[in-house]
Design an enzyme around this catalytic site. Structure first.
Site, mmCIF file in Angstrom:
data_model
loop_
_atom_site.group_PDB
_atom_site.id
_atom_site.type_symbol
_atom_site.label_atom_id
_atom_site.label_comp_id
_atom_site.label_asym_id
_atom_site.label_seq_id
_atom_site.Cartn_x
_atom_site.Cartn_y
_atom_site.Cartn_z
ATOM 1 N N SER A 60 0.569 2.485 3.615
ATOM 2 C CA SER A 60 0.915 1.664 2.451
ATOM 3 C C SER A 60 0.766 2.366 1.107
ATOM 4 O O SER A 60 1.098 1.781 0.074
ATOM 5 C CB SER A 60 0.067 0.386 2.447
ATOM 6 O OG SER A 60 0.548 -0.515 3.406
ATOM 7 N N LYS A 63 3.675 2.346 -1.248
ATOM 8 C CA LYS A 63 3.976 1.302 -2.224
ATOM 9 C C LYS A 63 3.793 1.764 -3.665
ATOM 10 O O LYS A 63 4.240 1.084 -4.596
ATOM 11 C CB LYS A 63 3.131 0.069 -1.919
ATOM 12 C CG LYS A 63 3.583 -0.611 -0.628
ATOM 13 C CD LYS A 63 2.570 -1.605 -0.085
ATOM 14 C CE LYS A 63 3.090 -2.163 1.246
ATOM 15 N NZ LYS A 63 2.042 -2.764 2.052
ATOM 16 N N SER A 115 -1.319 -5.447 -0.734
ATOM 17 C CA SER A 115 -0.476 -4.631 0.148
ATOM 18 C C SER A 115 0.522 -5.467 0.934
ATOM 19 O O SER A 115 0.795 -5.192 2.106
ATOM 20 C CB SER A 115 -1.349 -3.814 1.111
ATOM 21 O OG SER A 115 -0.687 -2.664 1.551
ATOM 22 N N LYS A 222 -4.175 2.852 -4.726
ATOM 23 C CA LYS A 222 -3.655 2.146 -3.549
ATOM 24 C C LYS A 222 -4.293 2.640 -2.254
ATOM 25 O O LYS A 222 -4.466 3.834 -2.038
ATOM 26 C CB LYS A 222 -2.138 2.341 -3.459
ATOM 27 C CG LYS A 222 -1.474 1.494 -2.374
ATOM 28 C CD LYS A 222 -1.436 0.037 -2.735
ATOM 29 C CE LYS A 222 -0.970 -0.847 -1.588
ATOM 30 N NZ LYS A 222 -1.972 -0.986 -0.498
#
Length: 353
Positions: A60, A63, A115, A222
């Site tokens: 993720s 992202k 997320s 992140k």
């Protein structure tokens, strides 16, 4: 017996062939070792790296690029109506429902704090019309940034053998994104409340990035995890005016290792103003003409240096003292290169004033 021996020989040939042609047999197996890097945001200087140029799956942390792609190509206050094609996406989710109306900014909070894979697909389809077209846009932006050893096939990071990056590329993407104020605001939020139109209560989103609450000066970015990618974290932190970005991929103790790497970098490096922008570097003359132009760099050059490096700085100015063609103000005429001993650590353009 002969058949058995033949099978054994065939297997040995296959194994030997794989070892001799490892790039062919194992080209898509990016799992295994941890990859890590620390860079300074302003200069982009690499302060630490290990396996940083190896291809890895990134889960993720994808992202980060999704968010900056949306921010640059959509109006942040646009309202999106959620459709059935982007709800119920596997993995992390904020459980969007068909018919909900949310602003792009609210969906970006769902994307980066929790997320939400459903947020990722909703934003991608709205922005580009389809997941495939959005992936093309992501790759175009990655290439513009200089992340040329990456490939993106989706906006969320769910496993795909053709969806990969390197720690260095991801650091470049993160550095680029952190220069956007909207992105910085979103990834720095510890929690936020966004609407839940179909329910009587609102959604409270708490950021999964524990660095924000556990590490002094942390301001992003992140987390990520899949079985193939392992635990991944991109974190950023600012102390005493120096901002660092740390990337760890396939790192089980991702928070602990990131804290260690950032602490070591802050202890070992300190910002030093090497060149001031208002200083005149020299002059360039036009051939067969009395005109001359002062030259300079447009911005102060401030670099993270160790105490030892401060004592071994060497600056080289590379430009022609005399030129044939007519010159103008604000024209690129050369480069300034900064070395510590024999290592080039920074390069910047020189312009006429």
């Amino acid at each position: 017996m002969k058949k058995f021996i033949s099978l054994i020989l065939s297997a040995l040939v296959l194994v030997v062939s794989c070892f001799l042609n490892a790039n062919v047999c194992f080209a898509k197996d990016f799992s295994g070792s941890t990859a890590e890097i620390v860079i300074e945001l302003n200069s982009g200087r690499v302060l630490h790296e290990k396996n940083a140029y190896e291809k890895k799956y990134m889960a993720s942390t994808t992202k980060i690029l999704t968010a900056i792609t949306v921010i640059e190509n959509c109006r942040i206050d646009d309202v999106i109506t959620v459709t059935k094609e982007t709800v119920g996406v596997e993995g992390s989710s904020i459980y969007l429902e068909v018919g909900e109306k949310l602003s792009i900014k609210d969906l970006l909070y769902g994307l980066m704090l929790r997320s939400g894979n459903d947020c990722a697909e909703t934003l991608a389809v709205y922005c580009s019309g389809s997941i495939n077209k959005f992936a093309e846009l992501m790759n175009n932006i990655a290439n513009k940034i200089g992340a040329r050893y990456s490939n993106f096939t989706n906006p969320h990071g769910l496993h795909d053998e053709n969806h990969y990056t390197t720690a260095y590329d991801l650091a470049l993407i993160s550095r680029y994104a952190m220069n956007n104020e909207i992105f910085r605001e979103i990834v720095g939020k510890k929690s936020v409340i966004i609407p839940h139109i179909t329910q009587k209560y609102d959604r409270k989103l708490i950021n999964k990035n524990k660095m924000l609450t556990e590490f002094e000066g942390a301001n992003g970015i992140k987390t990520g995890y899949t079985k193939k990618a392992g635990r991944c974290l991109v974190s950023s932190c600012i102390r005493d005016g120096m901002e660092l970005i740390c990337v760890v991929l396939n790192c089980p103790p991702m928070f602990e290792r990131s804290k260690e790497l950032l602490s070591e970098s802050f202890n070992n490096y300190h910002n030093v103003k090497v060149v001031e922008s208002n200083n005149i570097i020299g002059f360039i003359k036009e051939e067969n003409n009395k005109n001359s132009y002062a030259i300079h760099v447009k911005n102060d050059i401030i670099l993270p240096l160790t105490n030892e490096e401060k004592e071994n700085i060497r600056i080289e100015y590379n430009y022609e003292k005399t030129v044939k063609s007519p010159l103008k103000s604000d024209e690129h005429v050369g480069y300034i290169e900064i070395y510590t001993q024999n290592n080039l650590i920074f390069k910047e353009k020189i312009y006429t004033i």
